[in-house]
Write a protein that holds these residues in place. Sequence first.
Motif, PDB file in Angstrom:
ATOM      1  N   ALA A 176       8.699  -1.267  -5.071  1.00  0.00           N
ATOM      2  CA  ALA A 176       7.511  -2.209  -4.839  1.00  0.00           C
ATOM      3  C   ALA A 176       6.384  -1.812  -4.319  1.00  0.00           C
ATOM      4  O   ALA A 176       6.527  -0.573  -3.727  1.00  0.00           O
ATOM      5  N   SER A 178       0.445  -4.905  -2.284  1.00  0.00           N
ATOM      6  CA  SER A 178       0.408  -5.992  -2.932  1.00  0.00           C
ATOM      7  C   SER A 178       1.682  -6.808  -2.868  1.00  0.00           C
ATOM      8  O   SER A 178       2.012  -8.235  -3.392  1.00  0.00           O
ATOM      9  N   GLN A 179       2.743  -6.102  -2.721  1.00  0.00           N
ATOM     10  CA  GLN A 179       4.242  -6.763  -2.627  1.00  0.00           C
ATOM     11  C   GLN A 179       4.960  -6.425  -1.375  1.00  0.00           C
ATOM     12  O   GLN A 179       6.502  -6.223  -1.311  1.00  0.00           O
ATOM     13  N   GLN A 191       6.150  -8.449   0.695  1.00  0.00           N
ATOM     14  CA  GLN A 191       7.096  -9.724   1.088  1.00  0.00           C
ATOM     15  C   GLN A 191       8.471  -9.144   0.220  1.00  0.00           C
ATOM     16  O   GLN A 191       9.446  -9.308   0.619  1.00  0.00           O
ATOM     17  N   TRP A 192       8.033  -8.233  -0.920  1.00  0.00           N
ATOM     18  CA  TRP A 192       9.310  -7.583  -1.727  1.00  0.00           C
ATOM     19  C   TRP A 192      10.050  -6.693  -0.758  1.00  0.00           C
ATOM     20  O   TRP A 192      11.337  -6.341  -0.564  1.00  0.00           O
TER      21      TRP A 192
END
Length: 443
Positions: free
Chosen positions: A110, A114-115, A117-118
């Motif tokens: 990830a 930008s990710q 939350q992942w």
Amino acid sequence: MAVKSGWREAFLVYTRPRVLGMVFLGFSAGLPFLLVFSTLSAWLRDVGVELSVIGFFSWVGVTYSIKVFWAPVVDTLPLPWLTKCFGKRRSWMLLAQLGIAAGLVGMASADVESQLQWIAIFAVWVAFCSSTQDIVIDAYRIEAVIVEYQGAMAAMYVLGYRIALLVAGAGAFYLAEYFDWAIAYQLMAACMLVGVAATLIIDEPLANGDQEARKLARRVESALGVSERRNWLARLGAWFSDAVLSPFVEFFTRNGKFGLMILVLIATYKMSDITMGVMANPFYLDIGFSKKEIADISKIFGFFMTIAGASLGGVLVARYGIMKPLLLGAVMAAATNLLFVLLAVSEPSLVLLAGAVSADNLSGGIATSVFIAYLSGMTSKAYTATQYALFSSLMTLPAKLLGGFSGIVVEHYGYELFFIYSASVGLPAIVLVLVLMRRYARS
């Protein structure tokens, strides 16, 4: 309690294959812990994530504190195909280890910017699989050997766990420095193959066949009116009765009125050690030691003395049984806190610091391995995972809550009285061990 074996036999316990195998299972259990805590926090801060956001990631740790809620599922539910091939304990262990590796790969894949939350989702997944693995490894350890070997099993587990903390801490930092964080986490995922290989090599412990516990489960079902499993709701009620309620009923049926006393002992045994530990590093800094001096002493003396103490605890359990070493661990854990009073009233001295840290970690290692052996002996082989998960949660939660007031005590009364206070909170455990020793001697 009577002497169990001679000194030679006591030391030879560490040559047993299942005892040695706990090093690798301990490594597998310890590896993911820092990767969803301090190592993850360092990664996030290194790429510019705000401190407020990093603080929320600490909630991932709640997963380890609530594992008792799904321990009954691990204790009773067979896994399709895997349980048939590997057995109940090894199948869950293997599934959890593969889940940890997959989650670490997901975190590495990830993009933090930008990710994020992942990253959080995969971190929760890793913590969930890791705590599930803890449940299964504890159950395997208890079922694999007799009670007298549990101290040695705990010592080898602690050794593997500590090595894993070095790999997931310092090792991950080195890899991130020379490569990047993604590669570091990918290699940490590959390190989970140590646990997978150990799971494939070890033998499945004998299936528990506690007929008395089974009879008790049927009586509980009958009392709740769910013994007739005519529909899915009745079957669900029967499963809840067998998996969740019966372990608690069995514990108090087996121990009677002393069951509550045992639970109080479990809640207080580590109280002195954990209470003091909260203020240890601030104390070292406040009396004038540098961060490098603290790190050098705690890493060198702390690591080796903890391992030495845990190993000695395993030998003492094999030599004398549980209760005498249990009393020794409780006394040492409280008494060594008083050494820090001497450190507080003296000029800063690396010799005194090394002595206090060494004694504290040695006593902590002894107390940990002996107490794990005691908890293992308190579990029923019919409900191993569920009861031990309850015990392990009870072992740390009250101590951590009390430790939260440590700063208030220091601010109002100073470090000298705080260390006397931290030693005194260990007195209830000493008294309870003495009472239980008299009870066991009579019976």
